[in-house]
Design an enzyme around this catalytic site. Structure first.
Site, PDB file in Angstrom:
ATOM      1  N   ASP A  21      76.084 -55.754  77.263  1.00  0.00           N
ATOM      2  CA  ASP A  21      75.723 -55.030  76.044  1.00  0.00           C
ATOM      3  C   ASP A  21      76.911 -54.919  75.092  1.00  0.00           C
ATOM      4  OD1 ASP A  21      74.071 -53.635  74.355  1.00  0.00           O
ATOM      5  OD2 ASP A  21      74.313 -51.712  75.380  1.00  0.00           O
ATOM      6  N   ASN A  69      63.588 -57.667  73.625  1.00  0.00           N
ATOM      7  CA  ASN A  69      64.422 -58.393  72.653  1.00  0.00           C
ATOM      8  C   ASN A  69      63.617 -59.322  71.754  1.00  0.00           C
ATOM      9  OD1 ASN A  69      67.309 -58.749  74.871  1.00  0.00           O
ATOM     10  ND2 ASN A  69      66.803 -57.142  73.400  1.00  0.00           N
TER      11      ASN A  69
END
Length: 246
Positions: A21, A69
């Site tokens: 991340d 996503n």
């Protein structure tokens, strides 16, 4: 003393999973497009894979692209898929030289045809490697994985292939994407966020969790060693008392 010299090779996690991340924030801090962050994240990925193989880690699972996503801007998604294809082609030498087998979990049918084909090609070409397995979680969501497993088990019960009375953890494991992998020992998340984000919910039941503020493009071999050293300092009891495991 270098951090790697402090690592006990007899107490290595067998399976490390990483939520990579912070690519977007890394780019934003520098005034770049988010996609530049993803490109720089590939460098950290290469270092992490190489160093895990050198240490003797057997399984490394990387959260590369979640089912959520797909909701990102189309340009970014397309760039990520293009980066996936280019990286698989470019890093094939890395996999072969380090005897690393590539694996993938998730709803791979949702990937663009070119990306899916390149992924399957690399998996096929590296399947004989046995030093370490790198698994990419692509178009992956743990809840969807568990739902799919429940449906498959239910269908087998309905058709008298499995008895309801025999359903246990091993039966569930057999129907997950990760059926041929051990549970996660160490879960690392970069960028300072402290949540699991629908990643390997079943498989991390007893994993040690390690959160770092370092953004993924800045995740170096030293940061990897810090995570492993933190893991090695912990007492893994699996529900038992300290006295029982000594």
């Amino acid at each position: 003393m270098n951090l790697i010299e402090e690592i006990n090779k007899d107490k290595l996690p067998e399976h490390i999973a990483i939520i990579m991340d912070g690519n977007g924030r890394w780019a934003k801090q520098r005034g770049f497009l988010r996609t530049i962050g993803h490109e720089n994240g590939v460098k950290s990925l290469r270092v992490t894979i190489t160093k895990c193989a050198e240490l003797g880690i057997k399984h490394l699972t990387l959260y590369a692209f979640s089912t959520e996503n797909w909701n990102r801007p189309t340009y970014e998604v397309n760039k990520l898929m293009d980066l996936l294809v280019k990286s698989l082609i470019k890093e094939k030498t890395l996999f072969q030289e380090n005897k690393i087998a590539l694996n993938a979990i998730g709803d791979l049918d949702l990937l663009p045809p070119k990306a899916k084909q390149q992924l399957l090609n690399t998996i096929e070409e590296t399947k004989q490697n046995n030093r370490m397995t790198v698994t990419l979680a692509l178009s992956y969501g743990s809840r969807a994985e568990i739902i799919q497993a429940i449906k498959r088990i239910s269908n087998k019960v309905k058709n008298n292939i499995i008895s309801e009375d025999n359903i246990d953890e091993s039966i569930i494991n057999e129907h997950l994407y990760t059926y041929n992998m051990p549970d996660v020992d160490l879960l690392i998340r970069t960028s300072g966020e402290q949540r699991i984000s629908n990643f390997l919910l079943w498989q991390i039941a007893y994993a040690e969790l390690y959160f770092t503020d370092v953004l993924w493009p800045d995740f170096s071999e030293e940061e990897l060693y810090k995570a492993i050293l933190s893991y090695q300092k912990r007492e893994r009891r699996f529900g038992k008392t300290s006295e029982q495991i000594k």
